[in-house]
Design a protein around this motif. Sequence first.
Motif, PDB file in Angstrom:
ATOM      1  N   GLU A 154     -16.883 -38.381 -20.142  1.00 57.14           N
ATOM      2  CA  GLU A 154     -16.670 -38.977 -18.825  1.00 57.14           C
ATOM      3  C   GLU A 154     -15.201 -39.347 -18.624  1.00 57.14           C
ATOM      4  O   GLU A 154     -14.638 -39.161 -17.536  1.00 57.14           O
ATOM      5  CB  GLU A 154     -17.559 -40.211 -18.662  1.00 57.14           C
ATOM      6  N   GLU A 155     -14.574 -39.876 -19.659  1.00 60.51           N
ATOM      7  CA  GLU A 155     -13.156 -40.229 -19.575  1.00 60.51           C
ATOM      8  C   GLU A 155     -12.295 -38.973 -19.525  1.00 60.51           C
ATOM      9  O   GLU A 155     -11.324 -38.900 -18.768  1.00 60.51           O
ATOM     10  CB  GLU A 155     -12.751 -41.101 -20.773  1.00 60.51           C
ATOM     11  N   ALA A 156     -12.638 -37.986 -20.344  1.00 54.31           N
ATOM     12  CA  ALA A 156     -11.817 -36.778 -20.443  1.00 54.31           C
ATOM     13  C   ALA A 156     -11.727 -36.027 -19.118  1.00 54.31           C
ATOM     14  O   ALA A 156     -10.635 -35.602 -18.717  1.00 54.31           O
ATOM     15  CB  ALA A 156     -12.382 -35.864 -21.525  1.00 54.31           C
ATOM     16  N   VAL A 157     -12.846 -35.897 -18.403  1.00 56.50           N
ATOM     17  CA  VAL A 157     -12.830 -35.084 -17.185  1.00 56.50           C
ATOM     18  C   VAL A 157     -12.136 -35.774 -16.014  1.00 56.50           C
ATOM     19  O   VAL A 157     -11.949 -35.158 -14.960  1.00 56.50           O
ATOM     20  CB  VAL A 157     -14.257 -34.653 -16.769  1.00 56.50           C
ATOM     21  N   LYS A 158     -11.721 -36.993 -16.202  1.00 51.37           N
ATOM     22  CA  LYS A 158     -10.977 -37.678 -15.141  1.00 51.37           C
ATOM     23  C   LYS A 158      -9.630 -37.020 -14.868  1.00 51.37           C
ATOM     24  O   LYS A 158      -9.017 -37.242 -13.823  1.00 51.37           O
ATOM     25  CB  LYS A 158     -10.781 -39.159 -15.489  1.00 51.37           C
ATOM     26  N   VAL A 159      -9.171 -36.201 -15.820  1.00 56.49           N
ATOM     27  CA  VAL A 159      -7.889 -35.518 -15.608  1.00 56.49           C
ATOM     28  C   VAL A 159      -8.014 -34.396 -14.583  1.00 56.49           C
ATOM     29  O   VAL A 159      -7.009 -33.918 -14.050  1.00 56.49           O
ATOM     30  CB  VAL A 159      -7.329 -34.946 -16.930  1.00 56.49           C
ATOM     31  N   VAL A 160      -9.234 -33.930 -14.311  1.00 58.73           N
ATOM     32  CA  VAL A 160      -9.441 -32.838 -13.351  1.00 58.73           C
ATOM     33  C   VAL A 160      -9.292 -33.380 -11.937  1.00 58.73           C
ATOM     34  O   VAL A 160      -9.935 -34.369 -11.561  1.00 58.73           O
ATOM     35  CB  VAL A 160     -10.823 -32.192 -13.530  1.00 58.73           C
ATOM     36  N   TRP A 208      -7.008 -25.617 -11.403  1.00 63.70           N
ATOM     37  CA  TRP A 208      -7.590 -24.497 -12.130  1.00 63.70           C
ATOM     38  C   TRP A 208      -8.031 -25.025 -13.485  1.00 63.70           C
ATOM     39  O   TRP A 208      -7.241 -25.632 -14.218  1.00 63.70           O
ATOM     40  CB  TRP A 208      -6.581 -23.371 -12.320  1.00 63.70           C
ATOM     41  N   VAL A 209      -9.303 -24.815 -13.811  1.00 61.52           N
ATOM     42  CA  VAL A 209      -9.874 -25.316 -15.055  1.00 61.52           C
ATOM     43  C   VAL A 209     -10.490 -24.160 -15.825  1.00 61.52           C
ATOM     44  O   VAL A 209     -11.308 -23.410 -15.290  1.00 61.52           O
ATOM     45  CB  VAL A 209     -10.953 -26.393 -14.776  1.00 61.52           C
ATOM     46  N   ILE A 234      -0.290 -16.153 -15.469  1.00 63.02           N
ATOM     47  CA  ILE A 234      -0.951 -17.368 -15.007  1.00 63.02           C
ATOM     48  C   ILE A 234       0.043 -18.511 -14.965  1.00 63.02           C
ATOM     49  O   ILE A 234       0.693 -18.822 -15.961  1.00 63.02           O
ATOM     50  CB  ILE A 234      -2.159 -17.707 -15.898  1.00 63.02           C
ATOM     51  N   VAL A 235       0.169 -19.094 -13.764  1.00 62.75           N
ATOM     52  CA  VAL A 235       0.929 -20.329 -13.629  1.00 62.75           C
ATOM     53  C   VAL A 235       0.183 -21.321 -14.503  1.00 62.75           C
ATOM     54  O   VAL A 235      -1.052 -21.307 -14.530  1.00 62.75           O
ATOM     55  CB  VAL A 235       0.929 -20.793 -12.151  1.00 62.75           C
ATOM     56  N   PRO A 236       0.868 -22.152 -15.264  1.00 60.30           N
ATOM     57  CA  PRO A 236       0.136 -22.988 -16.225  1.00 60.30           C
ATOM     58  C   PRO A 236      -1.195 -23.505 -15.696  1.00 60.30           C
ATOM     59  O   PRO A 236      -1.277 -24.096 -14.629  1.00 60.30           O
ATOM     60  CB  PRO A 236       1.137 -24.120 -16.502  1.00 60.30           C
ATOM     61  N   ASN A 237      -2.241 -23.222 -16.473  1.00 62.69           N
ATOM     62  CA  ASN A 237      -3.582 -23.674 -16.169  1.00 62.69           C
ATOM     63  C   ASN A 237      -3.597 -25.199 -16.235  1.00 62.69           C
ATOM     64  O   ASN A 237      -2.976 -25.793 -17.113  1.00 62.69           O
ATOM     65  CB  ASN A 237      -4.534 -23.084 -17.211  1.00 62.69           C
ATOM     66  N   ASP A 238      -4.280 -25.868 -15.311  1.00 68.07           N
ATOM     67  CA  ASP A 238      -4.250 -27.328 -15.299  1.00 68.07           C
ATOM     68  C   ASP A 238      -4.988 -27.934 -16.494  1.00 68.07           C
ATOM     69  O   ASP A 238      -4.451 -28.798 -17.189  1.00 68.07           O
ATOM     70  CB  ASP A 238      -4.850 -27.846 -13.984  1.00 68.07           C
ATOM     71  N   VAL A 239      -6.215 -27.474 -16.724  1.00 62.88           N
ATOM     72  CA  VAL A 239      -7.027 -28.044 -17.791  1.00 62.88           C
ATOM     73  C   VAL A 239      -7.834 -26.937 -18.461  1.00 62.88           C
ATOM     74  O   VAL A 239      -8.365 -26.053 -17.779  1.00 62.88           O
ATOM     75  CB  VAL A 239      -8.016 -29.107 -17.251  1.00 62.88           C
ATOM     76  N   ILE A 285      -5.494 -29.799 -22.880  1.00 60.00           N
ATOM     77  CA  ILE A 285      -6.533 -29.130 -23.659  1.00 60.00           C
ATOM     78  C   ILE A 285      -7.519 -30.169 -24.174  1.00 60.00           C
ATOM     79  O   ILE A 285      -7.135 -31.119 -24.868  1.00 60.00           O
ATOM     80  CB  ILE A 285      -5.932 -28.347 -24.839  1.00 60.00           C
ATOM     81  N   ILE A 286      -8.781 -29.987 -23.802  1.00 58.45           N
ATOM     82  CA  ILE A 286      -9.863 -30.870 -24.246  1.00 58.45           C
ATOM     83  C   ILE A 286     -10.847 -30.034 -25.058  1.00 58.45           C
ATOM     84  O   ILE A 286     -11.374 -29.035 -24.552  1.00 58.45           O
ATOM     85  CB  ILE A 286     -10.609 -31.500 -23.053  1.00 58.45           C
ATOM     86  N   VAL A 287     -11.084 -30.429 -26.301  1.00 60.15           N
ATOM     87  CA  VAL A 287     -12.054 -29.699 -27.112  1.00 60.15           C
ATOM     88  C   VAL A 287     -13.328 -30.519 -27.265  1.00 60.15           C
ATOM     89  O   VAL A 287     -13.283 -31.744 -27.379  1.00 60.15           O
ATOM     90  CB  VAL A 287     -11.492 -29.323 -28.500  1.00 60.15           C
ATOM     91  N   GLU A 288     -14.445 -29.833 -27.203  1.00 68.96           N
ATOM     92  CA  GLU A 288     -15.762 -30.459 -27.385  1.00 68.96           C
ATOM     93  C   GLU A 288     -16.329 -29.952 -28.710  1.00 68.96           C
ATOM     94  O   GLU A 288     -16.650 -28.772 -28.844  1.00 68.96           O
ATOM     95  CB  GLU A 288     -16.674 -30.084 -26.218  1.00 68.96           C
ATOM     96  N   VAL A 289     -16.405 -30.835 -29.692  1.00 70.64           N
ATOM     97  CA  VAL A 289     -16.810 -30.445 -31.043  1.00 70.64           C
ATOM     98  C   VAL A 289     -18.326 -30.283 -31.123  1.00 70.64           C
ATOM     99  O   VAL A 289     -19.077 -31.154 -30.700  1.00 70.64           O
ATOM    100  CB  VAL A 289     -16.333 -31.491 -32.076  1.00 70.64           C
TER     101      VAL A 289
END
Length: 446
Positions: A15-21, A26-27, A114-119, A152-156
């Motif tokens: 929930e905290e991580a996706v606040k950056v979107v 572009w995700v 690709i222009v830098p991808n946002d997330v 970059i957000i990784v989900e383990v």
Amino acid sequence: MSFEKEYQEKLTTAEEAVKVVQSGNWVDYGWCTATPYALDKALAARAEELHDVKLRGGILLRVPEIFKAPDAARHFTWNSWHMSGIERKLVKDGLVFYSPIRYSELPRYYRENIVPNDVAMFQVAPMDAHGYFNFGPNASHMAAVCEKSKIIIVEVNNNLPRCLGGMQEGIHISQVDMIVTGGNPPIAEMGAGGAPTEVDQAVAKLIVEEIPNGACLQLGIGGMPNTVGSMIADSDLKNLGVHTEMYVDAFVDIALAGKINGSQKSIDRFRQTFAFGAGTKKMYDYLNDNPELMSVPVDYTNDVRSIAALDNFISINNAVNLDLFGQVNAESAGTKPISGAGGQLDFVLGAYLSKGGKSFICCSSTFTTKDGELKSRILPTLDPGSIVTDTRANIHYLVTEYGKVNLKGLSTWEKAEAIISVAHPNFREQLIAEAEKMHIWRRSNR
């Protein structure tokens, strides 16, 4: 700082991580079995506060939660590099659009265009002692995605197999911005389909008899390639190698039958090389920490120079339909998308450049509609809107249940005659009449 300490500092909730979107971003959702779960659910919960979020991904094996949000198309647009059945069903809802590209070009495309991808957010295997998160069976283009992403957000996921590699098979914790633990859901599976039909078996038999000992194999997705794999597993073939875009269950069966050792490969000897894998739990268990497997990016597996370097390369792929000129459509039913360009053309070209190499396009000669009507997969010309995956100059062998023909280098009338010879008998006279109208008919056995 120790890797464990850094891990704890970057650990957060989905929930905290996706606040950056943010709206308009572009995700990147990763690829195939790496598509996130917890992050996807958390992003879907934010749907009402977001609009025009554009996502990239491909080969979905389950319906993402973002698609289930009310009025989802106003909030999210999915741009697929290669469509699965789930994605093509959602095209009509305005949620999914295909991005046509040869799969092998993806890493370079990300790096150069690709222009830098946002997330970027995707699943990874647990961090190892050296601080690396493995991409699982998804090396594909993921290193390039990470290079071009701002966050970059990784989900383990402890269930994601750790796929050993040669290059670009993981990401270091120093490059990761946030870490999420996703509850370790089971890895999405892709079944091999039902039991092989008589047509599948007939086609497979014609292909297997063309495979020499020591050959290097590439199998596409679908019932026929899987049936070929089963027949190879039951055959007397030996010393086979694997160099493929997609790793499928059939390779596990062949390997466990003792047919694969890679001893005859001129590059990556004794290794089974692949860009991504999707199959059943049996396959994921086989891939996990297996040093015989080599997980590498798709611009290596699908590079025609890599393929051509392997003698006796055998490429086996499906088609939706083809026409009397030898144009192969493996992507659509008219204008209706089915999959994508993938790497079929790369392997058709690369196999022909290989010493002793052969590429096989296989299909049943007919299909039956929902109304019970029998229709030919071999057409005079492709239906309007159909996609040409392999041009008429590229096709090598065509195989149906009625035979196999080598179409390379044939003139238009020779090619038309050869193609019609493996069409269903019910349609041959009609195809001949159409070939005559197009001035590509001259019966050789007059």
